[in-house]
Design a protein around this motif. Sequence first.
Motif, PDB file in Angstrom:
ATOM      1  N   TYR A  85     -17.995 -29.024  10.457  1.00  0.00           N
ATOM      2  CA  TYR A  85     -17.521 -30.250  11.092  1.00  0.00           C
ATOM      3  C   TYR A  85     -16.623 -31.060  10.164  1.00  0.00           C
ATOM      4  O   TYR A  85     -15.720 -31.762  10.634  1.00  0.00           O
ATOM      5  N   PHE A  96     -17.355 -36.659  13.925  1.00  0.00           N
ATOM      6  CA  PHE A  96     -17.857 -35.358  13.491  1.00  0.00           C
ATOM      7  C   PHE A  96     -18.405 -35.412  12.066  1.00  0.00           C
ATOM      8  O   PHE A  96     -19.201 -34.568  11.679  1.00  0.00           O
ATOM      9  N   ARG A 149     -19.701 -29.536  21.420  1.00  0.00           N
ATOM     10  CA  ARG A 149     -20.360 -28.871  20.300  1.00  0.00           C
ATOM     11  C   ARG A 149     -19.685 -27.550  20.050  1.00  0.00           C
ATOM     12  O   ARG A 149     -20.161 -26.622  19.580  1.00  0.00           O
TER      13      ARG A 149
END
Length: 497
Positions: free
Chosen positions: A68, A433, A497
């Motif tokens: 991320y 994120f 996701r």
Amino acid sequence: MGNDGKTFFGHPWALATLFGTEMWERFSWYGLRAILATFMVASPAHQGLGLSQETAQAVVGIYGALIYLVALPGGWIADRILGARRSVFWGGFVIMCGHISMAVPVPSPAYVWLGLLLIVLGTGLLKPNISVMVGKLYPEDDDARRDAGFSLFYLGINLGAFFAPIVVGSLAAGDRWHLGFGAAAVGMAFGLLQYTIGGRVSLRGVGDRPEVPLHPHELRRVGLTAAGVAVAVAIALGSWAATGTFTLGRFTAVMTAVIIAVPIAYFGYIMLGAHDLSEDERSRMKAYIWLFAAASIFWMIYDLAPSKLLFFAENNTDLSLFGIPIHAATTQSFNPLFIMIFVPVFAALWVKLGDRVSTAQKFGFALVMVGLSFVVMAMAANLAESGRVSVWWLVLVYLVQVFGELALSPVGLSVTTKLAPRAFKGQMLGVWFIAVSVGDAVGGQTGRLGDVMSEPAYYLVLAAMAIVAGLGLFAFNRKLRAMMAEHHAPPAMPPVR
């Protein structure tokens, strides 16, 4: 834009190409994730790395955190150098190479670490930019169709996430880890093939060029800077290894500290720098910092699924559903299955409730839910001290967690864009994120608590942290709502996701 007038459920045909590409990329990602931790703790006699559960949990946490974190530079590379379309292709290619590296059946772990590094780098290029391309398929003022298109796109994400653990887990059973890694590579290859063939017509003109391309002299400077950073990191790691004090556990601890420092430095830069923030902007940012911290706590627990909960499934449960034997990796399919079932329910619920439920209350509910899921885990762990327990305990845990995710994840990006100061609108999209990154990294380090407390106590400690944080958001809801100037709830969207 289309393909001879063809549409995909009433949307541009290009969405079918991006849907399939993302579905296969998520298949490769979730397939690897479903077996990575158990591979790491398996002994060399069983073709694994022989790591302790605590170290494996920390490594999986850092791996997820970096996935991320690198989305930020990945988006920048697309905007300034490659363009979104080429970034997605090269990102997928690097991901495939990473899985191939891990599939090489050799005793040395070097190919494993190289593979994980390549997957991190490739995902940083692909993940943020394929979503950007979906958004570019629609006119700027066509919000309703864009939202519907993203809903279809996210269905592809969860389809890949659902089938991957079942397929990869079955192939990797019996110590055939590298066969499982190979399946993940094949999945990404399918995605690349579809992207290349389907995109020749349908994606023409979508993200072909960078939005604000670098000048040649700027590109050279960026290249030299990147090379310098890489050399400096290599020298630092080499020097550390030469001292004889380097261990995986210490490395993950250092990386966790670095990852935590990123948002602290960034928020400090925004709040303390000379950016001419208005009082309203400063107030909204203060509220956002609290929401960011709450989200990090949520992901700290939620993303223990591929490590701590996977170990529990492997070692402490009777792996059978309706009398049918399953693999431990299959338990990783419970989450996406529940997401696909309950996304429409929660989307309708938020619309019905409207502005009666604030963002802080949704976040608070999410934290209480994820905390209660670990209360359930504590009960299961307590029973497991006398023998294996039913895998239905994990089914219940994942169900409760999904209720929390559907309250927090859909509004995360929306509230980020709403609360961001005008000067930081674009940059702040990636900050959400970083909350996932911080949570994953810290969650990986919580495995160390196993040295000083029992398994049930471990789950209860984390549960208490989440529940107290959630109740805190409820208690300060009115103040946070005033700081955010929130008069209406953000639109409900499926989780990214």
